[in-house]
Design a protein around this motif. Structure first.
Motif, PDB file in Angstrom:
ATOM      1  N   GLY A 107      58.664  23.985  83.448  1.00 11.73           N
ATOM      2  CA  GLY A 107      58.070  24.491  82.213  1.00 11.73           C
ATOM      3  C   GLY A 107      57.318  23.441  81.432  1.00 11.73           C
ATOM      4  N   ALA A 108      56.336  23.893  80.685  1.00 10.80           N
ATOM      5  CA  ALA A 108      55.591  22.980  79.818  1.00 10.80           C
ATOM      6  C   ALA A 108      56.434  22.600  78.607  1.00 10.80           C
ATOM      7  CB  ALA A 108      54.282  23.612  79.368  1.00 10.80           C
ATOM      8  N   LYS A 109      57.422  23.426  78.283  1.00 12.78           N
ATOM      9  CA  LYS A 109      58.319  23.053  77.194  1.00 12.78           C
ATOM     10  C   LYS A 109      59.123  21.816  77.605  1.00 12.78           C
ATOM     11  CE  LYS A 109      61.667  25.092  74.037  1.00 12.78           C
ATOM     12  NZ  LYS A 109      62.426  26.331  73.773  1.00 12.78           N
ATOM     13  N   TYR A 132      53.452  23.634  67.316  1.00 17.44           N
ATOM     14  CA  TYR A 132      54.513  24.087  68.228  1.00 17.44           C
ATOM     15  C   TYR A 132      55.695  23.130  68.004  1.00 17.44           C
ATOM     16  CZ  TYR A 132      56.358  25.167  73.029  1.00 17.44           C
ATOM     17  OH  TYR A 132      57.096  25.544  74.119  1.00 17.44           O
ATOM     18  N   TYR A 135      57.118  19.531  69.976  1.00 16.67           N
ATOM     19  CA  TYR A 135      56.575  18.160  69.907  1.00 16.67           C
ATOM     20  C   TYR A 135      57.301  17.348  68.839  1.00 16.67           C
ATOM     21  CZ  TYR A 135      52.561  20.958  71.622  1.00 16.67           C
ATOM     22  OH  TYR A 135      51.754  21.857  72.254  1.00 16.67           O
ATOM     23  N   CYS A 183      47.013  20.811  71.165  1.00 18.73           N
ATOM     24  CA  CYS A 183      47.263  22.042  71.913  1.00 18.73           C
ATOM     25  C   CYS A 183      46.078  22.977  71.704  1.00 18.73           C
ATOM     26  CB  CYS A 183      48.553  22.694  71.412  1.00 18.73           C
ATOM     27  SG  CYS A 183      48.844  24.350  72.074  1.00 18.73           S
ATOM     28  N   ASN A 187      48.487  27.283  69.694  1.00 15.99           N
ATOM     29  CA  ASN A 187      49.583  28.084  69.198  1.00 15.99           C
ATOM     30  C   ASN A 187      50.091  27.319  67.976  1.00 15.99           C
ATOM     31  OD1 ASN A 187      51.842  29.597  68.725  1.00 15.99           O
ATOM     32  ND2 ASN A 187      53.010  28.839  70.477  1.00 15.99           N
ATOM     33  N   ASP A 215      48.252  19.914  75.504  1.00 21.05           N
ATOM     34  CA  ASP A 215      48.961  21.111  75.949  1.00 21.05           C
ATOM     35  C   ASP A 215      47.933  22.238  76.127  1.00 21.05           C
ATOM     36  OD1 ASP A 215      50.515  23.385  76.242  1.00 21.05           O
ATOM     37  OD2 ASP A 215      51.958  22.838  74.685  1.00 21.05           O
ATOM     38  N   ALA A 217      48.534  25.221  77.677  1.00 20.74           N
ATOM     39  CA  ALA A 217      49.308  26.376  78.161  1.00 20.74           C
ATOM     40  C   ALA A 217      48.515  27.681  78.083  1.00 20.74           C
ATOM     41  CB  ALA A 217      50.610  26.502  77.364  1.00 20.74           C
ATOM     42  N   TYR A 218      47.527  27.726  77.171  1.00 23.47           N
ATOM     43  CA  TYR A 218      46.754  28.968  76.993  1.00 23.47           C
ATOM     44  C   TYR A 218      45.349  28.887  77.587  1.00 23.47           C
ATOM     45  CZ  TYR A 218      50.681  30.150  74.115  1.00 23.47           C
ATOM     46  OH  TYR A 218      51.964  30.413  73.697  1.00 23.47           O
ATOM     47  N   SER A 246      50.884  25.598  82.337  1.00 19.04           N
ATOM     48  CA  SER A 246      52.045  26.424  82.644  1.00 19.04           C
ATOM     49  C   SER A 246      51.607  27.743  83.257  1.00 19.04           C
ATOM     50  CB  SER A 246      52.808  26.687  81.346  1.00 19.04           C
ATOM     51  OG  SER A 246      53.847  27.605  81.572  1.00 19.04           O
ATOM     52  N   SER A 248      53.425  30.250  82.689  1.00 19.12           N
ATOM     53  CA  SER A 248      54.127  31.195  81.805  1.00 19.12           C
ATOM     54  C   SER A 248      53.206  32.244  81.198  1.00 19.12           C
ATOM     55  CB  SER A 248      54.828  30.439  80.674  1.00 19.12           C
ATOM     56  OG  SER A 248      56.010  29.849  81.155  1.00 19.12           O
ATOM     57  N   LYS A 249      52.233  31.804  80.414  1.00 15.92           N
ATOM     58  CA  LYS A 249      51.359  32.740  79.724  1.00 15.92           C
ATOM     59  C   LYS A 249      50.235  33.186  80.651  1.00 15.92           C
ATOM     60  CE  LYS A 249      54.135  31.414  76.543  1.00 15.92           C
ATOM     61  NZ  LYS A 249      53.952  30.172  75.869  1.00 15.92           N
ATOM     62  N   ARG A 257      59.695  30.649  85.473  1.00 17.53           N
ATOM     63  CA  ARG A 257      59.684  29.213  85.241  1.00 17.53           C
ATOM     64  C   ARG A 257      58.902  28.402  86.276  1.00 17.53           C
ATOM     65  NH1 ARG A 257      59.444  29.235  81.058  1.00 17.53           N
ATOM     66  NH2 ARG A 257      59.945  27.042  80.762  1.00 17.53           N
ATOM     67  N   ALA A 259      55.537  25.319  85.946  1.00 14.52           N
ATOM     68  CA  ALA A 259      54.472  24.684  85.168  1.00 14.52           C
ATOM     69  C   ALA A 259      54.082  23.402  85.891  1.00 14.52           C
ATOM     70  CB  ALA A 259      54.970  24.376  83.757  1.00 14.52           C
TER      71      ALA A 259
HETATM   72  C1  LIG Z   1      54.482  29.113  75.621  1.00 11.62           C
HETATM   73  C2  LIG Z   1      54.064  27.722  75.408  1.00 11.62           C
HETATM   74  C3  LIG Z   1      54.237  26.757  76.406  1.00 11.62           C
HETATM   75  C4  LIG Z   1      54.787  27.140  77.767  1.00 11.62           C
HETATM   76  O1  LIG Z   1      56.097  26.775  77.896  1.00 11.62           O
HETATM   77  P1  LIG Z   1      56.854  27.020  79.281  1.00 11.62           P
HETATM   78  O2  LIG Z   1      58.044  26.140  79.130  1.00 11.62           O
HETATM   79  O3  LIG Z   1      55.962  26.590  80.387  1.00 11.62           O
HETATM   80  O4  LIG Z   1      57.210  28.473  79.359  1.00 11.62           O
HETATM   81  C5  LIG Z   1      53.822  25.474  76.177  1.00 11.62           C
HETATM   82  N1  LIG Z   1      53.223  25.137  75.018  1.00 11.62           N
HETATM   83  C6  LIG Z   1      53.008  26.031  74.046  1.00 11.62           C
HETATM   84  C7  LIG Z   1      52.292  25.618  72.822  1.00 11.62           C
HETATM   85  C8  LIG Z   1      53.431  27.347  74.207  1.00 11.62           C
HETATM   86  O5  LIG Z   1      53.234  28.227  73.222  1.00 11.62           O
END
Ligand SMILES: *Cc1c(COP(=O)(O)O)cnc(C)c1O
Length: 406
Positions: A107-109, A132, A135, A183, A187, A215, A217-218, A246, A248-249, A257, A259
């Protein structure tokens, strides 16, 4: 006696989504007849692409046979996935990223949260505000944030306000900072960044020998031509940036899971390669991502996978458009939503984010996220997400436009 990590004790409890849930519960008890529409969550709802599911099923079958069974895989990811990523996400876009520069993870988280392990505690960290929370909180845990003060935040963190007058983009800090979290598409604000603006950050980082933690992710939601999909499209970025991506999105992997993080070999500070350092960190602390999941992620790049992913993104982006246009019709100022599943709206009549949360819930049964939950500069704003169904999104917007006439 055992001492716990005092940095963790400094962290204030995170109440945002708990407070939201409690308020929604209380409202539902009082008004059981109102159907609640949730547009606060940052989680996808469309199912995994069929191509991904088929690839995971096939991989699961392989794991059940002695001839094709696999035990521990390479910590940084299987070559088939690292190659598919390097080729499809970078080389095809004219960005020279090699498979050895890709680190697959869960995951990117986790990656944006753990990357600080390879940096000294004395580095100065800069974050956007709103932000977010990962960080900031992970830098608190690492002892890099100083002390918390109500109203101004962490004493050692440099906050970069992202304000309406600057199109919600951060300004280059006046002081020198070492680690810059960016990012984009953002987000919570939903805005993207163009080449020219991003280049200013790369130039700053090169000049100051700082690092940008980017980041993306989007990235899959970008629709506008001049927006870079990767920071490595910017000249010089391979000497000053790490990028987080990631599935994810992009492909609905929030529960599955997978990334990856891109660390170019050219990233060398004090004669130390960050690529090597992160590789060492990962191989010590993790044993890679499941083979089945990596086969699923690989299928995101297949012809069918790509088509299905695109359909889902278009679906969410259409919801974002419905939200943004509906809000404008109701007389609200709304931002984002074009290169992102998030719409960022200004609360009316100077209401605080929470006052508007209550008002919206009371009048329409629609749940969003108060902007103040993402930082001081988020006060007076409100985030709506495009991850609900089209039907619910339309219903929510109808209720909003009829309740708040311009
Ligand atoms: C959703 C999101 C992620 C993705 O997180 P995962 O752990 O890969 O699901 C990363 N950074 C931001 C800003 C997000 O909103």
């Amino acid at each position: 006696m055992l001492k716990v990590n005092a940095n963790f004790i400094k962290l204030p409890p995170s109440y945002l989504f708990v407070d939201i849930a409690n308020k929604v519960d209380a409202f539902s008890k009082q008004h059981p007849e109102v159907e609640i529409i949730r547009m606060g969550i940052g989680d996808v709802t469309r199912p995994l692409p069929k191509a991904v599911v088929a690839a995971m099923q096939k991989a699961a079958e392989e794991m059940g046979k002695a001839e094709t069974f696999r035990g521990y895989g390479p910590e940084a990811g299987y070559e088939f996935l690292r190659s598919a990523i390097a080729e499809n996400d970078f080389q095809k876009r004219g960005v020279a990223i090699d498979k050895d520069e890709i680190f697959v993870s869960d995951g990117a988280k986790s990656d944006t949260g753990s990357i600080g392990d390879i940096f000294d505690v004395d580095n100065v960290v800069a974050v956007c505000d709103p932000v977010y929370p990962v960080y900031v909180d992970t830098n608190v845990m690492a002892g890099r944030a100083g002390d918390y003060h109500e109203g101004t935040g962490w004493s050692k963190i440099v906050y970069m306000p992202c304000l309406e007058k600057n199109g919600f983009l951060p300004r280059i800090p006046n002081e020198r900072v070492d680690i810059i979290y960016l990012c984009f598409p953002n987000n919570p604000s939903g805005v993207g960044i163009g080449h020219t603006e991003l280049k200013k950050w790369v130039d700053y980082a090169l000049r100051n020998q700082s690092i940008i933690l980017y980041d993306a992710a989007y990235e899959a939601f970008i629709t506008e031509e001049d927006m870079p999909h990767s920071i490595f499209e910017i000249e010089g970025a391979k000497k000053c940036a790490i990028e987080f991506r990631s599935f994810s999105k992009t492909a609905g992997f929030t529960g599955t899971r997978c990334a990856f993080t891109v660390i170019p070999k050219e990233l060398v500070f004090n004669e130390v390669s960050l690529n090597k350092l992160w590789g060492r960190r990962q191989s010590t602390k993790m044993n890679g991502v499941s083979y089945v999941i990596q086969r699923g992620a690989e299928a995101v790049y297949s012809e069918e996978g790509r088509r299905e992913v695109k359909e889902n993104i278009v679906y969410y982006l259409n919801n974002a458009k419905i939200i943004k246009e509906g809000l404008a019709k109701a007389g609200f100022k709304a931002f984002g939503g074009v290169n992102s599943p998030y719409v960022w709206m200004k609360t009316p009549n100077g209401l605080t984010s929470w006052e508007f949360f209550d008002l919206l819930l009371e009048k329409t049964g629609v749940v969003g996220t108060p902007g103040s939950g993402f930082g001081i500069s988020g006060e007076g704003y409100f985030r709506l997400t495009a991850f609900n169904t089209k039907e619910n999104t339309e219903k929510a917007i109808e209720r909003i436009t009829s309740s708040f006439k311009a």
